[in-house]
Design a protein around this motif. Sequence first.
Motif, PDB file in Angstrom:
ATOM      1  N   ALA A 182       0.831  -1.211   0.000  1.00 22.16           N
ATOM      2  CA  ALA A 182       0.000   0.000   0.000  1.00 22.16           C
ATOM      3  C   ALA A 182       0.859   1.251   0.000  1.00 22.16           C
ATOM      4  CB  ALA A 182      -0.925  -0.013   1.219  1.00 22.16           C
ATOM      5  N   CYS A 183       1.951   1.232   0.746  1.00 20.54           N
ATOM      6  CA  CYS A 183       2.850   2.388   0.779  1.00 20.54           C
ATOM      7  C   CYS A 183       3.507   2.610  -0.579  1.00 20.54           C
ATOM      8  CB  CYS A 183       3.920   2.191   1.850  1.00 20.54           C
ATOM      9  SG  CYS A 183       3.298   2.290   3.531  1.00 20.54           S
ATOM     10  N   ILE A 184       3.974   1.526  -1.183  1.00 19.58           N
ATOM     11  CA  ILE A 184       4.623   1.644  -2.482  1.00 19.58           C
ATOM     12  C   ILE A 184       3.652   2.234  -3.510  1.00 19.58           C
ATOM     13  CG2 ILE A 184       5.596   0.322  -4.412  1.00 19.58           C
ATOM     14  CD1 ILE A 184       6.757  -1.613  -2.311  1.00 19.58           C
ATOM     15  N   TYR A 185       2.420   1.743  -3.498  1.00 15.87           N
ATOM     16  CA  TYR A 185       1.454   2.244  -4.473  1.00 15.87           C
ATOM     17  C   TYR A 185       1.087   3.698  -4.205  1.00 15.87           C
ATOM     18  CZ  TYR A 185      -2.446   2.237  -7.768  1.00 15.87           C
ATOM     19  OH  TYR A 185      -3.282   2.522  -8.820  1.00 15.87           O
ATOM     20  N   SER A 186       1.032   4.095  -2.935  1.00 14.02           N
ATOM     21  CA  SER A 186       0.742   5.493  -2.619  1.00 14.02           C
ATOM     22  C   SER A 186       1.852   6.405  -3.122  1.00 14.02           C
ATOM     23  CB  SER A 186       0.544   5.664  -1.113  1.00 14.02           C
ATOM     24  OG  SER A 186      -0.638   5.020  -0.681  1.00 14.02           O
ATOM     25  N   VAL A 187       3.094   5.953  -3.020  1.00 13.06           N
ATOM     26  CA  VAL A 187       4.221   6.727  -3.548  1.00 13.06           C
ATOM     27  C   VAL A 187       4.065   6.902  -5.057  1.00 13.06           C
ATOM     28  CG1 VAL A 187       6.713   6.704  -3.961  1.00 13.06           C
ATOM     29  CG2 VAL A 187       5.806   6.064  -1.709  1.00 13.06           C
ATOM     30  N   PHE A 188       3.814   5.796  -5.743  1.00 15.93           N
ATOM     31  CA  PHE A 188       3.665   5.868  -7.196  1.00 15.93           C
ATOM     32  C   PHE A 188       2.484   6.762  -7.586  1.00 15.93           C
ATOM     33  CE2 PHE A 188       1.716   4.445 -11.145  1.00 15.93           C
ATOM     34  CZ  PHE A 188       2.789   4.519 -12.024  1.00 15.93           C
ATOM     35  N   THR A 189       1.382   6.614  -6.878  1.00 15.27           N
ATOM     36  CA  THR A 189       0.177   7.375  -7.215  1.00 15.27           C
ATOM     37  C   THR A 189       0.399   8.865  -7.065  1.00 15.27           C
ATOM     38  OG1 THR A 189      -1.250   5.528  -6.548  1.00 15.27           O
ATOM     39  CG2 THR A 189      -2.258   7.705  -6.653  1.00 15.27           C
ATOM     40  N   GLU A 190       1.079   9.281  -6.003  1.00 14.37           N
ATOM     41  CA  GLU A 190       1.340  10.705  -5.824  1.00 14.37           C
ATOM     42  C   GLU A 190       2.250  11.225  -6.920  1.00 14.37           C
ATOM     43  OE1 GLU A 190       1.250  14.521  -4.649  1.00 14.37           O
ATOM     44  OE2 GLU A 190      -0.065  12.919  -3.966  1.00 14.37           O
ATOM     45  N   GLY A 191       3.110  10.362  -7.457  1.00 14.34           N
ATOM     46  CA  GLY A 191       3.940  10.783  -8.585  1.00 14.34           C
ATOM     47  C   GLY A 191       3.174  10.842  -9.887  1.00 14.34           C
ATOM     48  N   TYR A 192       2.302   9.871 -10.100  1.00 16.24           N
ATOM     49  CA  TYR A 192       1.611   9.758 -11.389  1.00 16.24           C
ATOM     50  C   TYR A 192       0.418  10.686 -11.498  1.00 16.24           C
ATOM     51  CZ  TYR A 192       0.205   7.166 -15.596  1.00 16.24           C
ATOM     52  OH  TYR A 192      -0.095   6.804 -16.893  1.00 16.24           O
ATOM     53  N   ALA A 200       2.127  18.043 -13.106  1.00 10.99           N
ATOM     54  CA  ALA A 200       1.113  16.997 -13.078  1.00 10.99           C
ATOM     55  C   ALA A 200       1.720  15.652 -12.713  1.00 10.99           C
ATOM     56  CB  ALA A 200       0.436  16.901 -14.440  1.00 10.99           C
ATOM     57  N   ILE A 201       3.009  15.493 -12.982  1.00 12.18           N
ATOM     58  CA  ILE A 201       3.700  14.230 -12.748  1.00 12.18           C
ATOM     59  C   ILE A 201       4.981  14.517 -11.977  1.00 12.18           C
ATOM     60  CG2 ILE A 201       4.837  12.254 -13.850  1.00 12.18           C
ATOM     61  CD1 ILE A 201       3.057  12.732 -16.284  1.00 12.18           C
ATOM     62  N   ARG A 202       5.297  13.681 -11.011  1.00  3.99           N
ATOM     63  CA  ARG A 202       6.571  13.752 -10.292  1.00  3.99           C
ATOM     64  C   ARG A 202       7.363  12.505 -10.657  1.00  3.99           C
ATOM     65  NH1 ARG A 202       4.699  15.848  -4.266  1.00  3.99           N
ATOM     66  NH2 ARG A 202       3.715  17.787  -4.965  1.00  3.99           N
ATOM     67  N   ASP A 203       8.281  12.670 -11.581  1.00  3.87           N
ATOM     68  CA  ASP A 203       8.998  11.531 -12.129  1.00  3.87           C
ATOM     69  C   ASP A 203       9.728  10.736 -11.061  1.00  3.87           C
ATOM     70  OD1 ASP A 203       8.328  11.865 -14.877  1.00  3.87           O
ATOM     71  OD2 ASP A 203       9.741  13.529 -15.008  1.00  3.87           O
ATOM     72  N   GLU A 204      10.320  11.435 -10.095  1.00  4.07           N
ATOM     73  CA  GLU A 204      11.114  10.717  -9.105  1.00  4.07           C
ATOM     74  C   GLU A 204      10.255   9.796  -8.251  1.00  4.07           C
ATOM     75  OE1 GLU A 204       9.628  14.467  -7.448  1.00  4.07           O
ATOM     76  OE2 GLU A 204      10.809  14.008  -9.222  1.00  4.07           O
ATOM     77  N   LEU A 205       8.995  10.183  -7.984  1.00  3.89           N
ATOM     78  CA  LEU A 205       8.107   9.315  -7.211  1.00  3.89           C
ATOM     79  C   LEU A 205       7.614   8.146  -8.059  1.00  3.89           C
ATOM     80  CD1 LEU A 205       5.963  11.853  -5.130  1.00  3.89           C
ATOM     81  CD2 LEU A 205       7.948  10.535  -4.395  1.00  3.89           C
ATOM     82  N   CYS A 206       7.348   8.385  -9.329  1.00  7.03           N
ATOM     83  CA  CYS A 206       6.989   7.278 -10.220  1.00  7.03           C
ATOM     84  C   CYS A 206       8.127   6.263 -10.288  1.00  7.03           C
ATOM     85  CB  CYS A 206       6.682   7.795 -11.620  1.00  7.03           C
ATOM     86  SG  CYS A 206       5.201   8.802 -11.764  1.00  7.03           S
ATOM     87  N   ASP A 207       9.333   6.757 -10.497  1.00  9.17           N
ATOM     88  CA  ASP A 207      10.495   5.868 -10.586  1.00  9.17           C
ATOM     89  C   ASP A 207      10.673   5.078  -9.296  1.00  9.17           C
ATOM     90  OD1 ASP A 207      11.046   6.736 -13.150  1.00  9.17           O
ATOM     91  OD2 ASP A 207      12.507   8.238 -12.497  1.00  9.17           O
ATOM     92  N   GLU A 208      10.499   5.755  -8.156  1.00  8.79           N
ATOM     93  CA  GLU A 208      10.683   5.085  -6.876  1.00  8.79           C
ATOM     94  C   GLU A 208       9.626   4.016  -6.654  1.00  8.79           C
ATOM     95  OE1 GLU A 208      12.633   4.701  -3.001  1.00  8.79           O
ATOM     96  OE2 GLU A 208      13.112   5.042  -5.106  1.00  8.79           O
ATOM     97  N   GLY A 209       8.374   4.314  -7.017  1.00  7.16           N
ATOM     98  CA  GLY A 209       7.327   3.320  -6.858  1.00  7.16           C
ATOM     99  C   GLY A 209       7.593   2.082  -7.705  1.00  7.16           C
ATOM    100  N   VAL A 210       7.960   2.292  -8.970  1.00  2.00           N
ATOM    101  CA  VAL A 210       8.258   1.160  -9.855  1.00  2.00           C
ATOM    102  C   VAL A 210       9.445   0.365  -9.330  1.00  2.00           C
ATOM    103  CG1 VAL A 210       9.068   0.531 -12.170  1.00  2.00           C
ATOM    104  CG2 VAL A 210       7.225   2.214 -11.891  1.00  2.00           C
ATOM    105  N   ARG A 211      10.484   1.077  -8.867  1.00  3.73           N
ATOM    106  CA  ARG A 211      11.682   0.391  -8.355  1.00  3.73           C
ATOM    107  C   ARG A 211      11.356  -0.453  -7.136  1.00  3.73           C
ATOM    108  NH1 ARG A 211      15.251   0.498  -4.565  1.00  3.73           N
ATOM    109  NH2 ARG A 211      14.393   2.313  -3.481  1.00  3.73           N
TER     110      ARG A 211
END
Length: 406
Positions: A182-192, A200-211
């Motif tokens: 749930a935490c990982i997905y919340s990180v990705f969601t806030e980025g995406y 509109a997008i925070r690339d570093e949070l998207c990258d971190e969620g995927v990683r």
Amino acid sequence: MTNLDGVFRREWGPAVAALARWSGDLTVAEDAVQEAFAEALRAWPRDGLPDNPGGWITRVARNRALDRFRRESARSGKELAAVTDNAWMHIDGVPIHPVRDDELRMMFTCAHPALDGASQLALTLRLISGLTVPEIARALLQSEAAVGQRITRAKSKIRAANIPLRVPPAELLPDRVPHVLACIYSVFTEGYWSTAGPSAIRDELCDEGVRLGGEMCALMPDERDAQALAALMLLHDSRRQTRVDSAGALVPLDEQDRTSWDRVRIARGLDRLSMAEGSTGAYLPQAVIAAAHATAASWELTDWTLICAAYDRLIDLTGSPVARANRALAVGFRDGFDSGLRALDEIADDPRLARSSTVASIRADLLRRSGRLPEAGKWYRIALDCSGSEPAQAFLRARWAEVEPV
């Protein structure tokens, strides 16, 4: 000068995790890293960005923590010496511990059963992901005051109960997996889907969620929910570069250039989706929805029947009001826009959506597509009154201008 906000987003979690593991104290770790970033604001414009910004932040934070320990009369000299002697093995080149291990370690630590689920999630998002209290509140559909209180109480409980800052034994990991995912997905969601700010997008949070999703799959390859989450994020992320235009304006899904979607990520996401078969969690139906969009040859050929069925499964599992609102939009494309509006009426008054523009923006879109332009304009105005990122508000204003009479 490199934008410090981007460095903060990348380095906050690893630095807090490393300091917490070293010091054994979450509050000390968070405060020390905050002081280090404050020092970076003063030093980097003058001296330039260091070669290893993360190492610089962690080193300065460690020194600030040591200063604090020395000032605390309650901490014995022997205890301070033990902390000081816990060697910084490769501080100039590599952080004290592998970053990935430290971040997952902290996520599993924050999932301690002594904390309630909401506090676990809020604490982890604050400490590891560096999300602000307002960002966490929007992600969890809670008030800022409630989130702030949860984080404070959780840190106090960890200290009072002397909860160790380490990954639990292997046999206890499965019980804590849902929290970490749930935490990982919340990180990705806030980025995406950034909920505030200029982008509109925070690339570093998207990258971190995927990683982190990939790390969880590597750590627990037989965990089907982890595979489903990794699939979901990869499939969404395949469209990241087409979601905004060259000026940073949002581009809706039906107008995106599908030829520019990342086919490698789509393939990886579909592989993960196949490995998630049999998952009984909420990430699988969401990944199915993402796959339906990612594999459709065109917007007109989207399989809305499959998408509505996946939403039905998701709602059965979670009762999520956001899922019900998005299902109403899918129903509009499957059965007609009036049907979608009727489905939306069934969820419109849910208090959990009171702080969100979800219902208003979906209603406006369905009304616009059905040709009911004056009504659409009313709901675009309502959606604009809700908080959101600057590009999201710009998108709503543009839609409003389209439907308003000249």
